[in-house]
Design an enzyme around this catalytic site. Structure first.
Site, short mmCIF file in Angstrom:
data_model
loop_
_atom_site.label_atom_id
_atom_site.label_comp_id
_atom_site.label_asym_id
_atom_site.label_seq_id
_atom_site.Cartn_x
_atom_site.Cartn_y
_atom_site.Cartn_z
N GLN A 129 82.91 65.95 26.32
CA GLN A 129 83.96 66.53 25.57
C GLN A 129 83.84 65.63 24.08
O GLN A 129 84.37 66.21 23.16
CB GLN A 129 85.46 66.17 26.23
CG GLN A 129 85.38 66.93 27.31
CD GLN A 129 86.48 66.61 28.40
OE1 GLN A 129 86.77 65.45 28.41
NE2 GLN A 129 86.98 67.52 29.17
N GLU B 299 83.94 58.62 35.29
CA GLU B 299 83.72 59.98 35.30
C GLU B 299 82.85 60.35 33.80
O GLU B 299 83.06 59.63 32.81
CB GLU B 299 85.02 60.83 35.24
CG GLU B 299 86.02 60.57 33.98
CD GLU B 299 85.85 61.61 33.19
OE1 GLU B 299 85.01 62.48 33.27
OE2 GLU B 299 86.80 61.55 32.25
N ALA C 252 87.46 80.09 35.27
CA ALA C 252 86.16 80.09 35.59
C ALA C 252 85.38 79.28 34.50
O ALA C 252 84.51 79.34 34.24
CB ALA C 252 85.42 81.45 35.41
N GLY C 253 86.39 78.20 33.85
CA GLY C 253 85.84 77.17 32.87
C GLY C 253 85.27 75.85 33.51
O GLY C 253 84.97 75.96 34.80
N LYS C 254 85.03 75.06 32.80
CA LYS C 254 84.37 73.64 33.37
C LYS C 254 85.07 73.38 34.50
O LYS C 254 84.40 72.86 35.32
CB LYS C 254 84.06 72.84 32.21
CG LYS C 254 83.04 73.42 31.20
CD LYS C 254 82.75 72.13 30.02
CE LYS C 254 81.89 72.70 29.06
NZ LYS C 254 82.03 71.84 27.93
N SER D 293 89.11 56.47 31.47
CA SER D 293 89.61 57.71 32.34
C SER D 293 90.50 57.46 33.63
O SER D 293 90.54 56.47 33.96
CB SER D 293 88.61 58.42 32.70
OG SER D 293 87.56 58.86 31.64
N CYS E 92 92.72 67.15 29.20
CA CYS E 92 93.71 67.60 30.00
C CYS E 92 94.67 66.04 30.08
O CYS E 92 95.86 66.02 30.19
CB CYS E 92 93.47 67.85 31.42
SG CYS E 92 92.31 66.69 32.36
N ASN E 93 93.85 64.97 29.91
CA ASN E 93 94.37 63.61 29.97
C ASN E 93 94.74 62.94 28.74
O ASN E 93 95.35 61.89 28.86
CB ASN E 93 93.41 62.62 30.74
CG ASN E 93 93.75 63.01 32.34
OD1 ASN E 93 94.65 63.23 32.77
ND2 ASN E 93 92.66 62.85 33.00
N GLN F 260 82.69 63.61 32.64
CA GLN F 260 83.32 64.69 31.65
C GLN F 260 83.44 64.43 30.29
O GLN F 260 83.14 65.20 29.54
CB GLN F 260 84.20 65.49 32.44
CG GLN F 260 84.66 66.79 32.11
CD GLN F 260 85.74 67.51 33.00
OE1 GLN F 260 86.14 66.94 33.91
NE2 GLN F 260 86.06 68.79 32.50
#
Length: 444
Positions: free
Chosen positions: A120, A114, A190-192, A109, A50-51, A116
């Protein structure tokens, strides 16, 4: 060989543009396969979150590589290069290696520290391996990067004060509503990202939770973990009537909630405000909804203020991690520099083994009655002598490869051992040819 990164990220491009350059998970392998066939590209890994959307590549020429990667991005997303170029940041060589380490460790980030992004990066790397888009260089580099990122998070406290973007969304909700116990929370997706948001909401006291997803079974599984309720997306308008907080991250290609839909919903909410956070890229919620009186919409870029809250403490730990990164880069560059000496070492070993083989044949002619056991013992010991004799010269050759003026020194090394440079160069070409098709490293 050159390492190159072409990046579109939250620092250089607004969400309106980033969502135009987002690879869907289902198309990532096809994209990496397509990029691998571009001129100049020898290895590649594409990371799209997303970033950021970033292309990591090994190229034979920097100028050519830059051009064809830009062209690939423009062609894939049906844009002109001139539209894409202003938002791109390009890292080369040491800068590219450092950038990959920093991104994977969470230092680049929006929320420093973070974790996450580590998952990825790892997922993208493994997908690239599956389609044979990585080779010798990236197999080693990404393995080293992922290992260091895990160590950085275990050996520092950066993760204790760090927040994911979904957590930042929850923090913003708490600032507006205070306690979340009596708030009705609606999660779309309902994803991560959706589950991370729900974990943080539950940890902050939220108990009235509804999860909605295109696949109802996925929503049911997630809702059950946190004592919530699951509903199909077909009931979205009714769910919006009841919600106080909405966090959306579906990964849909079009708006899930339109201004027209929300205008109808507002009329039936009796003036109750609705706090909406859109953490999806592309966005799930029509940004025009923010114009409505009772809807307060925040997208992923708006979360920057919440992110800054714990920034000072995280930056102290980030300095420790940066030092670890710099040490690791030295190790990788040392390894990288030794790739050029591999053909030379191979030629030296082959010459030594040829001498050993000729010696064994001569010995067998002179002593024809040797038993099989005696032949094996003599062969083993003569090979051992060769290995011991070559050990120090090989170590010296590797050290020379990492020094300035290595080419001249290695040429002298080859001359001392009477190695044919044509043979060495031929072996080097074979190594380069095979480099992009090295078998995958073990799972990390």
């Amino acid at each position: 060989m050159h390492i190159l990164v072409v990046s579109v990220n939250y620092r250089t491009a607004p969400v309106e543009f980033r969502e135009k350059l987002t690879f869907q998970a289902a198309e990532l392998e096809r994209a990496m396969t397509t990029l691998q066939n571009q001129k100049s590209v020898l290895e590649n890994v594409i990371v799209s979150t997303c970033n950021r959307t970033e292309i990591y590549a090994v190229v034979d020429q920097l100028h050519t590589g830059r051009y064809y990667i830009k062209k690939f991005l423009a062609d894939w997303f049906q844009l002109e290069i001139e539209e894409v170029a202003p938002y791109l940041t390009i890292f080369e060589q040491d800068g590219a290696i450092d950038h990959l380490f920093r991104v994977t460790c969470g230092l680049d980030s929006m929320v420093v520290g973070e974790t996450q992004i580590l998952g990825q990066i790892k997922d993208s790397f493994l997908e690239a391996q599956q389609v044979k888009a990585t080779g010798t260089i990236f197999n080693e580099l990404f393995k080293q990067v992922i290992t260091l990122a895990k160590r950085a998070h275990s050996e520092t406290t950066i993760g204790e004060s760090a927040m994911s973007v979904s957590y930042a969304a929850v923090e913003l909700g708490k600032k507006i509503f205070g306690e979340l116990t009596d708030c009705h929370v609606l999660i779309l997706g309902a994803g991560k990202m959706g589950e991370l948001a729900l974990q943080n909401l539950y940890g902050s006291g939220a108990r009235k939770v509804t999860v909605m997803n295109r696949t109802l079974s996925k929503a049911e599984v997630m809702a059950e973990k946190y004592m919530g309720h699951a509903k199909p997306l077909s009931e979205l308008q009714c769910a919006l009537l009841e919600a106080d907080i909405l966090i959306s991250s579906t990964g849909a290609s079009d708006y899930v909630i339109t201004k027209e839909m929300m205008t109808k919903v507002e009329k039936m909410r009796s003036g109750r405000p609705l706090f909406m956070v859109d953490i999806a890229v592309p966005r799930d919620i029509d940004p025009a909804i923010d114009e409505l009186e009772g809807s307060f919409l925040y997208d992923i870029d708006d979360l920057q203020g919440v992110v800054e809250a714990n920034r000072a403490e995280r930056l102290k730990e980030a300095e420790k991690i940066q030092f670890m990164i710099e040490e690791e880069i030295v190790l990788f560059k040392t390894w990288l520099s030794t790739l050029g000496v591999v053909p030379l070492i191979s030629a030296l070993r082959d010459k030594a083994l040829a001498i050993q083989s000729e010696t064994m044949e001569s010995l067998e002619r002179k002593i024809p009655n040797l038993s099989d056991r005696e032949r094996k013992v003599i062969s083993k010991h003569t090979k051992s002598i060769i290995n011991q004799l070559l050990k120090d010269p090989i170590l010296v050759a590797k050290e020379i490869a990492a020094e300035e003026g290595a080419d001249e020194k290695l040429a002298l090394f080859a001359k001392i051992f009477d190695l044919e440079m044509e043979d060495v160069e031929s072996r080097a070409e074979e190594v380069e040819h095979k480099r992009a098709w090295t078998p995958s490293v073990p799972s990390l």
